[in-house]
Scaffold this active site. Structure first.
Site, PDB file in Angstrom:
ATOM      1  N   SER A  58      -2.638  11.099  12.699  1.00 33.15           N
ATOM      2  CA  SER A  58      -1.231  11.081  12.297  1.00 33.15           C
ATOM      3  C   SER A  58      -0.830  12.487  11.869  1.00 33.15           C
ATOM      4  CB  SER A  58      -1.021  10.122  11.136  1.00 33.15           C
ATOM      5  OG  SER A  58       0.245  10.381  10.542  1.00 33.15           O
ATOM      6  N   HIS A 110      -0.370   9.695  16.655  1.00 30.31           N
ATOM      7  CA  HIS A 110       0.429   8.745  15.870  1.00 30.31           C
ATOM      8  C   HIS A 110       1.578   9.492  15.193  1.00 30.31           C
ATOM      9  CE1 HIS A 110       0.816   4.948  13.578  1.00 30.31           C
ATOM     10  NE2 HIS A 110       1.109   5.715  12.536  1.00 30.31           N
ATOM     11  N   ASP A 117       4.745   9.199  12.724  1.00 29.36           N
ATOM     12  CA  ASP A 117       5.322   8.373  11.662  1.00 29.36           C
ATOM     13  C   ASP A 117       6.786   8.708  11.438  1.00 29.36           C
ATOM     14  OD1 ASP A 117       3.131   6.709  10.659  1.00 29.36           O
ATOM     15  OD2 ASP A 117       2.164   8.622  10.207  1.00 29.36           O
ATOM     16  N   MET A 146      10.122   7.907   9.508  1.00 27.30           N
ATOM     17  CA  MET A 146      10.546   7.253   8.257  1.00 27.30           C
ATOM     18  C   MET A 146      12.005   7.582   7.987  1.00 27.30           C
ATOM     19  SD  MET A 146       7.337   8.255   5.843  1.00 27.30           S
ATOM     20  CE  MET A 146       5.644   7.956   6.336  1.00 27.30           C
ATOM     21  N   HIS A 175       5.512   5.135  15.311  1.00 31.70           N
ATOM     22  CA  HIS A 175       5.456   4.078  14.290  1.00 31.70           C
ATOM     23  C   HIS A 175       6.782   4.144  13.542  1.00 31.70           C
ATOM     24  CE1 HIS A 175       3.434   2.648  10.266  1.00 31.70           C
ATOM     25  NE2 HIS A 175       4.300   1.780  10.738  1.00 31.70           N
ATOM     26  N   MET A 217       9.138   3.307  10.909  1.00 30.33           N
ATOM     27  CA  MET A 217       9.312   2.744   9.568  1.00 30.33           C
ATOM     28  C   MET A 217      10.782   2.919   9.209  1.00 30.33           C
ATOM     29  SD  MET A 217       5.778   4.197   7.945  1.00 30.33           S
ATOM     30  CE  MET A 217       5.642   5.433   9.230  1.00 30.33           C
ATOM     31  N   MET A 263      -1.041  -2.706   8.365  1.00 32.92           N
ATOM     32  CA  MET A 263      -0.984  -1.597   7.408  1.00 32.92           C
ATOM     33  C   MET A 263      -2.043  -1.802   6.321  1.00 32.92           C
ATOM     34  SD  MET A 263       1.327   0.555   8.446  1.00 32.92           S
ATOM     35  CE  MET A 263       1.075   1.637   7.039  1.00 32.92           C
ATOM     36  N   ASP A 315      -3.806   1.428   9.662  1.00 36.77           N
ATOM     37  CA  ASP A 315      -3.106   2.663   9.301  1.00 36.77           C
ATOM     38  C   ASP A 315      -3.037   2.768   7.782  1.00 36.77           C
ATOM     39  OD1 ASP A 315      -1.426   4.844   9.180  1.00 36.77           O
ATOM     40  OD2 ASP A 315       0.291   3.854  10.099  1.00 36.77           O
TER      41      ASP A 315
HETATM   42  C1  DX5 Z   1       1.870   5.748   6.097  1.00 43.74           C
HETATM   43  C2  DX5 Z   1       1.812   6.162   7.545  1.00 43.74           C
HETATM   44  C3  DX5 Z   1       0.471   6.592   7.968  1.00 43.74           C
HETATM   45  C4  DX5 Z   1      -0.058   7.816   7.283  1.00 43.74           C
HETATM   46  C5  DX5 Z   1      -1.527   7.602   7.101  1.00 43.74           C
HETATM   47  O1  DX5 Z   1       3.138   5.289   5.811  1.00 43.74           O
HETATM   48  O2  DX5 Z   1       2.210   5.083   8.383  1.00 43.74           O
HETATM   49  O3  DX5 Z   1       0.397   6.742   9.381  1.00 43.74           O
HETATM   50  O4  DX5 Z   1       0.149   8.998   7.980  1.00 43.74           O
HETATM   51  O5  DX5 Z   1      -2.006   8.619   6.319  1.00 43.74           O
HETATM   52  P1  DX5 Z   1      -3.488   8.627   5.707  1.00 43.74           P
HETATM   53  O6  DX5 Z   1      -4.446   8.541   6.848  1.00 43.74           O
HETATM   54  O7  DX5 Z   1      -3.509   9.923   4.986  1.00 43.74           O
HETATM   55  O8  DX5 Z   1      -3.580   7.434   4.803  1.00 43.74           O
HETATM   56 ZN    ZN Z   2       1.760   5.235  10.566  1.00 40.43          ZN
END
Ligand code: DX5
Ligand code: ZN
Length: 229
Positions: free
Chosen positions: A13, A38, A40, A42, A71, A73, A142, A180
């Site tokens: 990620s 990956h 993310d 948000m 992903h 969010m 998650m 994740d």
């Molecule tokens: C959290 C994200 C993850 C995040 C994981 O909201 O969806 O993908 O990057 O990070 P680590 O591996 O540091 O927990």
């Molecule tokens: Zn993620």
């Protein structure tokens, strides 16, 4: 072939990378042998944080042939499917908690020729994905509350992974199970043992003292060892 027989895949990620040098982070994952990247997304509403949107996915797409997973969010993810498909994501994952018309949204992702994923938060029962298991290419369980990297793995998610794995195998599906949050050398074997096959790792890859290559290699090694147990 059921997914249970498949190998583990590592999905770094970039959230945990230095955004000022995002290109380097993408290249490091690629040369380090990552199976997918990956991304993310948000929105500051579904989760407290705001990370990046489709222009960044598009920029990454222009510079790599790697499999890209977005992903999402975000609230109302169905409104974003076309945008992220056109930006070049290969897999688009939406959260069940904000997708009242999940079946249609997954179909919509497929209509764009993309793979479709559905994610569930730690507090969400796996039944939230039960009715779409046949349609989804991937279920993302998650293992932290989404919104931030670097959080501690929630061990209570292991039985949930086992239940999703049992149901996928019972139906003979090849739906992937991804995890994740908090995935590292200590937790990787446990999630693979429970049935996960796609492992997202942010901090443990981009924050690794030995470098990205080494971190990916070790996660894959330890994860693959977990397949045998
Ligand atoms: C959290 C994200 C993850 C995040 C994981 O909201 O969806 O993908 O990057 O990070 P680590 O591996 O540091 O927990
Ligand atoms: Zn993620």
């Amino acid at each position: 072939m059921t997914a249970a027989a498949a190998r583990v895949e590592i999905a770094p990620s970039v959230l945990a990378s230095d955004f000022l040098h995002l290109g380097d982070a993408v290249r490091a994952a690629e040369t380090g042998g990552a199976d997918r990247l990956h991304l993310d997304v948000m929105d500051g509403r579904f989760v407290p944080n705001i990370s990046f949107g489709s222009p960044i996915v598009e920029a990454i797409r222009r510079h790599t042939g790697m499999f890209l997973e977005a992903h999402l969010m975000v609230v109302a993810p169905e409104d974003q499917v076309t945008t992220f498909a056109e930006a070049g994501a290969d897999l688009i994952t939406v959260h069940a908690e904000v997708s009242p018309h999940l079946y249609r949204t997954l179909q919509h992702i497929h209509d764009h020729g993309k793979r479709a994923g559905v994610a569930i938060n730690p507090a969400t029962h796996w039944h939230a994905v039960e009715e779409v298991l046949d349609l989804a290419d991937l279920v993302l369980v998650m293992t932290v509350s989404p919104g931030f990297g670097g959080q501690e793995f929630i061990g209570q998610m292991l039985p949930k992974i086992e239940r999703v794995r049992a149901e996928i195998d019972r139906r003979g599906l090849d739906t992937d199970i991804e995890v994740d949050g908090g995935i590292n050398q200590e937790t990787v074997r446990r999630v693979v043992g429970a049935g996960a096959r796609v492992l997202v790792a942010g901090t443990s890859v981009y924050g690794a003292s030995g470098g990205v290559d080494e971190a990916i290699r070790r996660l894959r090694e330890t994860g693959s060892a977990g397949l045998a147990t």
